[in-house]
Design a protein around this motif. Structure first.
Motif, short mmCIF file in Angstrom:
data_model
loop_
_atom_site.label_atom_id
_atom_site.label_comp_id
_atom_site.label_asym_id
_atom_site.label_seq_id
_atom_site.Cartn_x
_atom_site.Cartn_y
_atom_site.Cartn_z
N ARG A 168 21.11 36.21 3.62
CA ARG A 168 21.99 34.83 1.83
C ARG A 168 23.26 34.90 2.43
O ARG A 168 24.34 34.78 1.66
CB ARG A 168 21.62 36.53 1.25
CG ARG A 168 21.85 35.95 -0.54
CD ARG A 168 21.44 37.12 -1.39
NE ARG A 168 22.21 38.22 -1.16
CZ ARG A 168 23.29 38.35 -1.67
NH1 ARG A 168 24.43 37.64 -2.06
NH2 ARG A 168 24.02 40.15 -1.22
N MET A 169 23.48 36.59 2.99
CA MET A 169 25.16 36.63 3.48
C MET A 169 25.91 35.45 4.14
O MET A 169 26.75 35.14 3.74
CB MET A 169 25.70 38.12 4.06
CG MET A 169 24.90 39.31 2.35
SD MET A 169 25.59 40.78 2.97
CE MET A 169 26.86 40.67 3.91
N PHE A 170 25.47 35.28 5.52
CA PHE A 170 25.49 34.38 6.25
C PHE A 170 26.05 33.20 5.63
O PHE A 170 26.77 32.78 5.98
CB PHE A 170 24.76 34.42 7.25
CG PHE A 170 24.98 33.72 8.15
CD1 PHE A 170 26.46 33.67 8.95
CD2 PHE A 170 25.07 32.14 8.72
CE1 PHE A 170 26.60 33.08 10.49
CE2 PHE A 170 24.97 31.22 9.42
CZ PHE A 170 26.23 31.29 10.37
N ARG B 7 26.97 32.50 1.86
CA ARG B 7 27.58 32.47 1.53
C ARG B 7 28.52 32.45 1.54
O ARG B 7 29.54 31.48 1.14
CB ARG B 7 27.85 34.10 0.40
CG ARG B 7 28.34 33.67 -0.31
CD ARG B 7 27.74 35.47 -1.68
NE ARG B 7 29.24 35.38 -2.72
CZ ARG B 7 30.06 36.09 -2.29
NH1 ARG B 7 30.10 36.85 -1.64
NH2 ARG B 7 31.24 35.69 -3.46
N TYR B 8 28.48 32.64 2.94
CA TYR B 8 29.97 32.76 3.41
C TYR B 8 30.35 31.56 4.20
O TYR B 8 31.94 30.87 4.28
CB TYR B 8 29.93 33.39 5.39
CG TYR B 8 30.69 34.13 6.12
CD1 TYR B 8 32.16 34.25 6.05
CD2 TYR B 8 30.69 33.12 7.16
CE1 TYR B 8 33.16 33.85 6.88
CE2 TYR B 8 31.32 32.95 8.58
CZ TYR B 8 32.91 33.47 8.31
OH TYR B 8 33.99 33.16 9.13
N GLU C 220 18.28 39.71 3.34
CA GLU C 220 19.97 39.88 2.64
C GLU C 220 21.25 39.28 3.69
O GLU C 220 22.28 39.04 3.04
CB GLU C 220 20.28 41.11 2.54
CG GLU C 220 21.44 41.70 2.28
CD GLU C 220 21.75 41.36 0.93
OE1 GLU C 220 22.81 40.81 0.39
OE2 GLU C 220 20.56 40.58 0.32
N THR C 221 21.31 39.41 4.89
CA THR C 221 22.03 38.51 6.51
C THR C 221 21.75 37.21 6.08
O THR C 221 23.08 36.95 6.30
CB THR C 221 21.44 38.98 7.38
OG1 THR C 221 21.51 40.51 7.10
CG2 THR C 221 22.41 38.30 8.66
#
Length: 185
Positions: free
Chosen positions: A135-137, A139-140, A132-133
């Motif tokens: 994926r978020m990174f 996306r960022y 999840e980290t």
């Protein structure tokens, strides 16, 4: 599901939230690459000043032509105009070379990449391994330049806004000068 007349769509932001987000982006730009935004604003100042020098000095030249038409005064005014134009052009050209040719734009993106990597290194081991980290990174990082969005848009927005304000101020200055001289009366 129907929306009420004054109700905003889901996920939309208010103007105040947009301003807060914009200010946050400016803070990130200044933290990541100090001086970059200042250089762009100085360059914008000289870029926007250039046409107003010609307008202002042309008014003096026309006034002299319509008035007494003294040749030495006309030559002096033309020389002052040329020197001012040359100075503004050289400053603008030098700033452009320093920002673009000196690798400032590349350096800005590189410093932002380092800033992002340091955020990832600051995480503990469990967070680094979490999908999840990642994926978020990812996306960022995608949002940084996705379709013109992200920090480059913030920089362009600040430069354009301040540049337009400078143009308005220069225009008001010229109009005020004309009012003081009584041109409109």
């Amino acid at each position: 599901m129907k929306r009420k007349k004054n109700q905003k769509p889901e996920g939309s932001r208010t103007f105040a939230q947009d301003i807060k987000l914009f200010c946050r982006g400016i803070g990130i730009v200044r933290r990541v690459s100090p001086g970059y935004l200042t250089l762009l604003l100085v360059r914008t100042f000289f870029n926007r000043l250039s046409p107003f020098i010609n307008l202002y000095m042309s008014a003096f030249i026309l006034t002299e032509l319509l008035g007494e038409g003294r040749m030495y005064r006309l030559v002096t005014l033309v020389c002052i105009t040329l020197v001012l134009d040359l100075m503004v052009y050289l400053i603008d050209y030098g700033m452009s070379r320093y920002i673009n040719g000196g690798g400032r734009i590349f350096l800005f993106y590189q410093q932002f990449g380092i800033h992002n990597d340091m955020k990832m290194f600051a995480l503990d081991y469990a967070s680094i391994e979490d999908p999840e980290t990642h994926r978020m990174f990812n996306r960022y990082q995608e949002m940084f330049t996705k379709m013109g969005a992200g920090l480059p848009t913030v920089v362009k927005g600040v430069v354009d806004t301040v540049g337009n304000l400078m143009t308005i101020c220069f225009s008001i200055g010229i109009i005020a000068e004309l009012l003081v001289l009584g041109v409109f009366s």
